[in-house]
Design an enzyme around this catalytic site. Structure first.
Site, mmCIF file in Angstrom:
data_model
loop_
_atom_site.group_PDB
_atom_site.id
_atom_site.type_symbol
_atom_site.label_atom_id
_atom_site.label_comp_id
_atom_site.label_asym_id
_atom_site.label_seq_id
_atom_site.Cartn_x
_atom_site.Cartn_y
_atom_site.Cartn_z
ATOM 1 N N ASP A 8 0.814 -1.205 0.000
ATOM 2 C CA ASP A 8 0.000 0.000 0.000
ATOM 3 C C ASP A 8 0.858 1.270 0.000
ATOM 4 O O ASP A 8 0.485 2.273 -0.585
ATOM 5 C CB ASP A 8 -0.960 0.013 1.192
ATOM 6 N N GLY A 9 2.006 1.229 0.653
ATOM 7 C CA GLY A 9 2.906 2.384 0.645
ATOM 8 C C GLY A 9 3.382 2.715 -0.769
ATOM 9 O O GLY A 9 3.430 3.877 -1.171
ATOM 10 N N ASN A 81 -4.012 9.635 0.690
ATOM 11 C CA ASN A 81 -4.485 9.370 2.052
ATOM 12 C C ASN A 81 -4.705 10.648 2.849
ATOM 13 O O ASN A 81 -5.823 10.975 3.201
ATOM 14 C CB ASN A 81 -3.497 8.485 2.816
ATOM 15 N N TYR A 124 -4.059 6.865 9.242
ATOM 16 C CA TYR A 124 -3.645 7.655 10.400
ATOM 17 C C TYR A 124 -4.841 8.363 11.043
ATOM 18 O O TYR A 124 -4.953 8.452 12.265
ATOM 19 C CB TYR A 124 -2.585 8.652 9.952
ATOM 20 N N SER A 125 -5.761 8.858 10.233
ATOM 21 C CA SER A 125 -6.935 9.551 10.753
ATOM 22 C C SER A 125 -7.740 8.660 11.692
ATOM 23 O O SER A 125 -8.181 9.092 12.765
ATOM 24 C CB SER A 125 -7.814 10.040 9.593
#
Length: 170
Positions: A8-9, A81, A124-125
């Site tokens: 995914d990165g 993202n 992260y959210s």
């Protein structure tokens, strides 16, 4: 079509290169989870066959365009993202003023603030207490990182707005 081979990165990095272009992207997962890079390494032949036969759908996702102090920032550019500001190890609490389409909306006292897309809502959210949003929803999220006042909660905005963050720290 852009093929992203990795995790995914890698997919997120590749998406930042595409920016607002209409080039579709297909992620081949060589990593662990594969939320974004959905084609497993063993499924490449099947995916290529589906592409040749036109048996696929292109899913539209919201992207963020980032500038710093009103100037385009090549390093930050685009994000699938989220983008955010955060304090450094040695800095004190941040005061982050938020304007949405030039209207003052809030001032966050926090360790940081994220502006996330619906795709980033599960990244992260979410770890910071933000809502989970269906990935194809046309929305932006403002999510404070370790806010220092209980009344400052995550905020969901339409994706066609301009969000301005004015950051102050000692």
């Amino acid at each position: 079509m852009l093929f992203s081979v990795g995790g995914d990165g890698t997919f997120l990095e590749a998406a930042s290169f595409l920016g607002w272009s209409d080039v579709p992207m297909l992620g081949v997962n060589m990593g662990r989870l594969g939320f974004l890079a959905e084609v497993p390494a063993g499924g490449v032949s099947r995916a290529l066959r589906a592409l040749r036969e036109g048996n696929y759908e292109v899913e539209e996702r919201t992207m963020l365009e980032v500038d710093v102090d009103g100037e385009w920032n090549e390093e930050l550019g685009y994000a699938l993202n989220e983008v955010g500001v955060r304090r450094t190890d040695t800095s004190s609490l941040l005061r982050i003023g938020v304007r949405v389409d030039e209207e003052e909306v809030a001032t966050y006292w926090a360790d940081g603030l994220l502006v996330a897309t619906s795709t980033g809502s599960t990244a992260y959210s979410m770890s910071c207490g933000g809502p989970i949003v269906w990935p194809t929803c046309d929305a932006l999220l403002l999510t404070p990182v370790c806010p220092h006042n209980l009344s400052m909660r995550p905020l969901v905005l339409p994706s066609d707005v301009t969000v301005r963050l004015d950051v102050e720290s000692r």
